[in-house]
Scaffold this motif. Structure first.
Motif, PDB file in Angstrom:
ATOM      1  N   GLU A 116       1.327  -1.207  -0.462  1.00 23.99           N
ATOM      2  CA  GLU A 116       0.116   0.495  -0.267  1.00 23.99           C
ATOM      3  C   GLU A 116       0.349   1.655  -0.214  1.00 23.99           C
ATOM      4  N   LEU A 117       1.915   1.375   0.466  1.00 23.42           N
ATOM      5  CA  LEU A 117       2.326   2.016   1.021  1.00 23.42           C
ATOM      6  C   LEU A 117       3.764   2.766  -0.731  1.00 23.42           C
ATOM      7  N   ALA A 118       3.583   1.418  -1.381  1.00 24.84           N
ATOM      8  CA  ALA A 118       3.973   1.530  -2.498  1.00 24.84           C
ATOM      9  C   ALA A 118       3.101   2.107  -3.289  1.00 24.84           C
ATOM     10  N   ARG A 119       2.484   2.170  -3.598  1.00 24.38           N
ATOM     11  CA  ARG A 119       0.842   2.170  -4.568  1.00 24.38           C
ATOM     12  C   ARG A 119       1.023   3.671  -4.014  1.00 24.38           C
ATOM     13  N   SER A 120       0.811   4.269  -2.884  1.00 26.89           N
ATOM     14  CA  SER A 120       1.009   5.873  -2.258  1.00 26.89           C
ATOM     15  C   SER A 120       1.834   6.756  -2.640  1.00 26.89           C
ATOM     16  N   LEU A 121       3.174   6.453  -2.355  1.00 27.61           N
ATOM     17  CA  LEU A 121       4.099   6.721  -2.629  1.00 27.61           C
ATOM     18  C   LEU A 121       4.405   7.670  -4.824  1.00 27.61           C
ATOM     19  N   SER A 122       5.422   8.342  -4.881  1.00 27.82           N
ATOM     20  CA  SER A 122       5.624   8.385  -6.109  1.00 27.82           C
ATOM     21  C   SER A 122       7.629   8.885  -6.105  1.00 27.82           C
ATOM     22  N   TYR A 123       7.892   8.496  -7.133  1.00 27.37           N
ATOM     23  CA  TYR A 123       8.996   8.961  -7.263  1.00 27.37           C
ATOM     24  C   TYR A 123       9.640  10.025  -8.427  1.00 27.37           C
ATOM     25  N   GLY A 124       9.866  10.890  -8.367  1.00 22.49           N
ATOM     26  CA  GLY A 124       9.594  11.916 -10.195  1.00 22.49           C
ATOM     27  C   GLY A 124       8.770  11.867 -10.488  1.00 22.49           C
ATOM     28  N   GLY A 125       7.712  11.891  -9.831  1.00 21.75           N
ATOM     29  CA  GLY A 125       6.266  11.812 -10.829  1.00 21.75           C
ATOM     30  C   GLY A 125       6.192  10.169 -11.035  1.00 21.75           C
ATOM     31  N   ARG A 126       6.174   9.298 -10.814  1.00 21.12           N
ATOM     32  CA  ARG A 126       6.022   8.187 -11.630  1.00 21.12           C
ATOM     33  C   ARG A 126       5.763   7.301 -10.150  1.00 21.12           C
ATOM     34  N   PRO A 127       4.253   6.465  -9.499  1.00 20.41           N
ATOM     35  CA  PRO A 127       4.153   5.856  -8.655  1.00 20.41           C
ATOM     36  C   PRO A 127       5.796   4.943  -8.392  1.00 20.41           C
ATOM     37  N   LEU A 128       5.546   4.653  -7.614  1.00 19.60           N
ATOM     38  CA  LEU A 128       6.733   3.799  -6.962  1.00 19.60           C
ATOM     39  C   LEU A 128       6.477   2.210  -7.033  1.00 19.60           C
ATOM     40  N   MET A 129       5.207   2.466  -7.401  1.00 23.08           N
ATOM     41  CA  MET A 129       4.416   0.671  -8.029  1.00 23.08           C
ATOM     42  C   MET A 129       4.970  -0.014  -9.200  1.00 23.08           C
ATOM     43  N   GLU A 130       5.362   1.567 -10.100  1.00 24.88           N
ATOM     44  CA  GLU A 130       5.305   1.424 -11.595  1.00 24.88           C
ATOM     45  C   GLU A 130       6.601   0.364 -11.840  1.00 24.88           C
TER      46      GLU A 130
END
Ligand SMILES: Cc1cc2nc3c(=O)[nH]c(=O)nc-3n(C[C@H](O)[C@H](O)[C@H](O)COP(=O)(O)OP(=O)(O)OC[C@H]3O[C@@H](n4cnc5c(N)ncnc54)[C@H](O)[C@@H]3O)c2cc1C
Length: 398
Positions: free
Chosen positions: A264-278
């Protein structure tokens, strides 16, 4: 072996789920969901609720006020509680001293102590380890000398979890002289923590929490009526207790819950404008852990199925396999969560904030559980010691 639950057990699961949903106080649920450790009052409140429902004696027989549940029902109950973010029931009471008294205690001790243990009227702690006796527990030095109707105990214990809350401590003391094998000179005593001569010093662990303690015993008088079983036979009772402890430490439901949390944390956070889950690498790691937890669940099913066919209460040496894998996976899952949180996952002491101060953003409380979990491969018997047990008792290597 059948791994899917039949209708009866599915219904049981639903019944437990409804009970936990209806009765777990939301503030406690939130604290545990965010990964905070349960406070004494959280454990006591939840334990009381479960006891009032008649379900605290999860693995206890009916004649001692327990549920009489099969190992499979027990597993379902504990899993549902963990997935719903309930705190653990008080394990030193339920899975350690309770079963030892049922197996080896006198009738008088059972009558007097078991109901209080079950209902958490008395909080127990475990005083086995010493500064020079951990893995090699039989080298313990705390000594008891008989004086009429009492033992006089001198020595110290180390790493005693939650002793600061305890009313009683079950402990191992040396009663036999050097002519005996170390294992043959140990006695199992139950000590009133309010007895004169007991002092407790906190040990603050790397996560900043006060979980473990040093306990000093200075001429502490313990009535002989508080000895379990026979003098110098304590090693037998301790081995039985430690095997139960390993089963209690392997919390598969909690693992699944923490992995869901990390996802869930990975889904809710982004890095460089892209969701971490990507991130494909992250998804692969989550999938890998998912599979390993599933494999552990299947191992647990096998141990539980074997227990169902074994003599009542017989400890299973395969519990060591569960203990190793569950503790290693807990460390891996919490490490992943910290990596997902990144720099924001820095420690946010204190570890027992008031309800209104609970971090609104769960990221703030990631480092502490990760740090404390470093001890998971040590407490309850280190991984190396579990491997020795597996080699001897599961693989039959001499
Ligand atoms: C958070 C926490 C809570 C705890 N709670 C309690 C509690 O409530 N009550 C209690 O009594 N104890 C408790 N313990 C103590 C715990 O059981 C011991 O720490 C553990 O048994 C290891 O003992 P030790 O620390 O003395 O390490 P040692 O026994 O000195 O071991 C050091 C290292 O050597 C390895 N090693 C030792 N012997 C062997 C061997 N024969 N073969 C291979 N490797 C070996 C170990 O695996 C370990 O890596 C707790 C410990 C921790 C960290």
């Amino acid at each position: 072996m059948k791994l899917e639950l039949d209708d009866e057990h599915q219904r049981f699961r639903q019944q437990v789920r409804r009970f936990v949903d209806d009765s777990l106080p939301p503030a406690i649920r939130r604290r545990i969901a965010l990964g905070y450790p349960a406070r004494r009052e959280d454990t006591a409140t939840w334990h009381g609720i479960v006891a009032a429902r008649g379900w605290a004696g999860v693995g206890w027989p009916v004649e001692h006020g327990g549920t009489g549940w099969s190992p499979l029902r027990r597993m379902i109950f504990l899993e549902e509680c963990m997935l719903a973010h309930a705190p653990d029931l008080q394990g030193f009471n339920l899975y350690m001293i309770g079963p030892v008294l049922m197996a080896y205690g006198s009738e008088e001790q059972q009558k007097r102590l078991l109901p209080r243990i079950l209902n958490l009227d008395d909080w127990w702690c475990q005083g086995f380890s010493e500064p020079n006796a951990g893995s090699d527990l039989a080298s313990l030095r705390t000594a008891a000398v008989r004086d009429g109707d009492h033992y006089v105990v001198n020595g110290s214990k180390l790493w005693t979890s939650l002793a600061q809350h305890a009313d009683f401590m079950f402990t191992l003391v040396r009663t036999g002289g050097p002519e005996r094998k170390p294992q043959d000179g140990i006695t199992f005593l139950m000590v009133d923590m309010k007895a004169p001569g007991i002092s407790i010093r906190p040990v603050i662990t790397i996560d900043g929490s006060h979980h473990v303690n040093e306990v000093f015993l200075d001429d502490v008088r313990v009535p002989v009526s508080m000895r379990v079983g026979e003098e110098n036979r304590g090693w037998t009772y301790a081995k039985y207790l430690l095997s139960n402890e390993r089963m209690a430490v392997a919390k598969v439901g909690r693992l699944r819950d923490r992995l869901d949390f990390a996802r869930e944390l990975a889904r809710s956070l982004s890095y460089g404008g892209r969701p971490l889950m990507e991130d494909a690498g992250l998804r692969r790691r989550i999938a890998q852990l998912e599979m390993e937890i599933r494999a552990l669940e299947l191992t647990q099913h096998r141990v539980v199925a074997a227990q169902a066919g074994a003599a009542a209460g017989a400890p299973d040496p395969a519990s060591s396999i569960l203990k190793i894998r569950a503790s290693e996976l807990l460390q891996a899952v919490l490490e992943l969560a910290v990596e997902i949180g990144g720099p924001e996952a820095l420690p946010a002491w204190p570890s027992h904030p008031a309800d209104e101060d609970l971090a609104s953003d769960a990221i703030r409380y990631l480092a502490e559980p990760y740090l404390f979990a470093r001890s998971a491969t040590i407490y309850g018997g280190s991984s190396e010691i579990q491997k020795n047990i597996i080699a001897k008792n599961v693989l039959g290597l001499k």
